[in-house]
Write a protein that holds these residues in place. Sequence first.
Motif, short mmCIF file in Angstrom:
data_model
loop_
_atom_site.label_atom_id
_atom_site.label_comp_id
_atom_site.label_asym_id
_atom_site.label_seq_id
_atom_site.Cartn_x
_atom_site.Cartn_y
_atom_site.Cartn_z
N UNK A 197 0.84 -1.20 0.00
CA UNK A 197 0.00 0.00 0.00
C UNK A 197 0.87 1.25 0.00
N UNK A 198 0.82 2.01 -1.09
CA UNK A 198 1.66 3.19 -1.21
C UNK A 198 1.25 4.34 -0.31
N UNK A 199 0.04 4.28 0.27
CA UNK A 199 -0.35 5.32 1.22
C UNK A 199 0.26 5.09 2.59
N UNK A 200 0.80 3.88 2.81
CA UNK A 200 1.39 3.54 4.10
C UNK A 200 2.89 3.32 4.04
N UNK A 201 3.40 2.96 2.87
CA UNK A 201 4.80 2.55 2.78
C UNK A 201 5.52 3.25 1.64
N UNK A 202 6.77 3.57 1.86
CA UNK A 202 7.71 3.98 0.81
C UNK A 202 8.57 2.77 0.47
N UNK B 153 13.21 -2.93 0.81
CA UNK B 153 13.13 -2.21 2.07
C UNK B 153 11.94 -1.26 2.01
N UNK B 154 11.08 -1.32 3.02
CA UNK B 154 9.91 -0.46 3.13
C UNK B 154 10.06 0.42 4.35
N UNK B 155 9.65 1.70 4.22
CA UNK B 155 9.63 2.60 5.36
C UNK B 155 8.28 3.30 5.42
N UNK B 156 7.90 3.73 6.62
CA UNK B 156 6.64 4.47 6.80
C UNK B 156 6.88 5.96 6.98
N UNK B 157 8.07 6.45 6.68
CA UNK B 157 8.42 7.85 6.94
C UNK B 157 7.45 8.81 6.26
N UNK B 158 6.93 9.75 7.06
CA UNK B 158 5.97 10.76 6.62
C UNK B 158 4.63 10.17 6.17
N UNK B 159 4.43 8.89 6.43
CA UNK B 159 3.15 8.23 6.20
C UNK B 159 2.64 7.54 7.46
N UNK B 160 3.54 7.21 8.34
CA UNK B 160 3.22 6.63 9.64
C UNK B 160 4.36 6.93 10.58
N UNK B 161 4.23 8.00 11.36
CA UNK B 161 5.28 8.46 12.27
C UNK B 161 4.66 8.66 13.64
N UNK B 162 5.33 8.17 14.68
CA UNK B 162 4.75 8.21 16.02
C UNK B 162 5.79 8.55 17.07
N UNK C 299 9.28 8.77 15.43
CA UNK C 299 10.04 7.76 14.70
C UNK C 299 9.13 7.10 13.66
N UNK C 300 9.74 6.52 12.64
CA UNK C 300 8.99 5.77 11.63
C UNK C 300 9.53 4.34 11.55
N UNK C 301 8.73 3.45 10.97
CA UNK C 301 9.07 2.03 10.92
C UNK C 301 9.82 1.69 9.62
N UNK C 302 10.63 0.64 9.71
CA UNK C 302 11.32 0.12 8.54
C UNK C 302 11.25 -1.41 8.56
N UNK C 303 11.02 -1.98 7.39
CA UNK C 303 11.04 -3.42 7.17
C UNK C 303 12.03 -3.71 6.05
N UNK C 304 12.96 -4.61 6.27
CA UNK C 304 13.89 -4.91 5.19
C UNK C 304 14.53 -6.28 5.37
N UNK C 305 15.10 -6.74 4.28
CA UNK C 305 15.84 -8.00 4.26
C UNK C 305 17.17 -7.73 3.57
N UNK C 306 18.22 -7.64 4.36
CA UNK C 306 19.55 -7.32 3.84
C UNK C 306 20.34 -8.60 3.59
N UNK C 307 21.39 -8.45 2.79
CA UNK C 307 22.36 -9.52 2.55
C UNK C 307 23.73 -8.98 2.97
N UNK C 308 24.26 -9.55 4.03
CA UNK C 308 25.58 -9.14 4.50
C UNK C 308 26.69 -9.76 3.67
#
Length: 390
Positions: free
Chosen positions: A64-69, A117-126, A252-261
């Motif tokens: 959902x683009x209204x919630x996540x970047x 990687x998804x962030x909620x910056x400026x769409x969900x900040x608390x 603060x805003x939330x982030x979801x991601x899956x990195x490869x080290x």
Amino acid sequence: MNGGWFMKGKRLRSFAAAALSLGLAAAMVPGMVAGPEPAAAADQSQWRMVWNDEFNGANGSAPDGSKWNLIHAGGGFGNNELQYYTNRRDNSYLENGNLVIKAQKEEFGGHAYTSAKLTSQNKGDWKYGRFEIRAKLPYGRSVWPAFWMMPTDSVYGIWPKSGEIDIMENRGDQMNKVSGTIHYGNDWPNNVWSGADYLLPEGQSFADDYHTFAVEWEEREIRWYVDGLLYSTKRDWFTPGAAFPAPFDQRFYMQLNLAIGGPGTPFTGWQNPDDSVLPQRMYIDYVRVYERIGQDTGGEHVTADYAAGVTKLSASQAKIYIRPVTAARYVDVHYTVNNGIQQNLRMANRNGTWETTVSGLKAGDKIRYWFTYEKNGPQYDSPQYTYTQS
């Protein structure tokens, strides 16, 4: 995760040193933190859900683009990570009521791997609340899933002075363990972190089933949970030039991601990835945000029209604010303190955030407040909100 540059190495070495010096390595047992605090059940009856994404869209559709970047970038992200985050459906999509984040071996943008990687910056900040995810984690050497929070406005300066809250991190070759951490303090290399691990019983893996990971963030305390069990509590942190509870007193805003080290990534063990297990997928059933019932000490209220809340300024003052999505010609605030005489005031516009300061407060005073605001000509009234001065 880590919002700073080249910090995981110091963090990993410090964590090991601290564990050994305190004799904590031997204290790690299933369902327990690597330390003296026993697991305890969360009381979720005290929280009211104010934001959520259940990921129930059509299979193959975008988040959902209204919630996540969706981040579209590479470059290592300060940890010498190997992936390029893309906004393509190849790396993030909805499937059977889940958000799927897929990491794969693929040449893209000068990188050997892709992910999302998804962030909620400026769409969900608390500021404050309970932040919860239910997810099944991927596995494999150098695989690094995370659910974390970063400051929206970086009021106190660059990382780590404005803080970082890691709700859940996992190293893909240690699938019985997740970590929860805060980062704060002075500029690197004099930064500080404080964290703990949660272990599943022997033989179990976070890749085998869904688990819930949550943090409860309040004004002077942050608590971490796995499957409703408390495993870590933090009440001590700092940032230069500001009083406690800074830096964890801002949005603060939330982030979801899956990195490869890779071989330069301390958190994943300075190792090359195991390409034979790729692609790997992180399945996220939901993300939910809650505010405490009857004890609103500044949690932000986010609607399609605005974000609004109250910030404690001092023992006797608090600031009511509203930040309209569409520029408003005027905003009025209506409020009472302890159900007293209603005040109706035109708010002051400070660079798009409208503010009013309430003075003469003491601990336990309750402000009931709501807004009248202009939007493209018509005038609207908000719901009523409450705030309790701590």
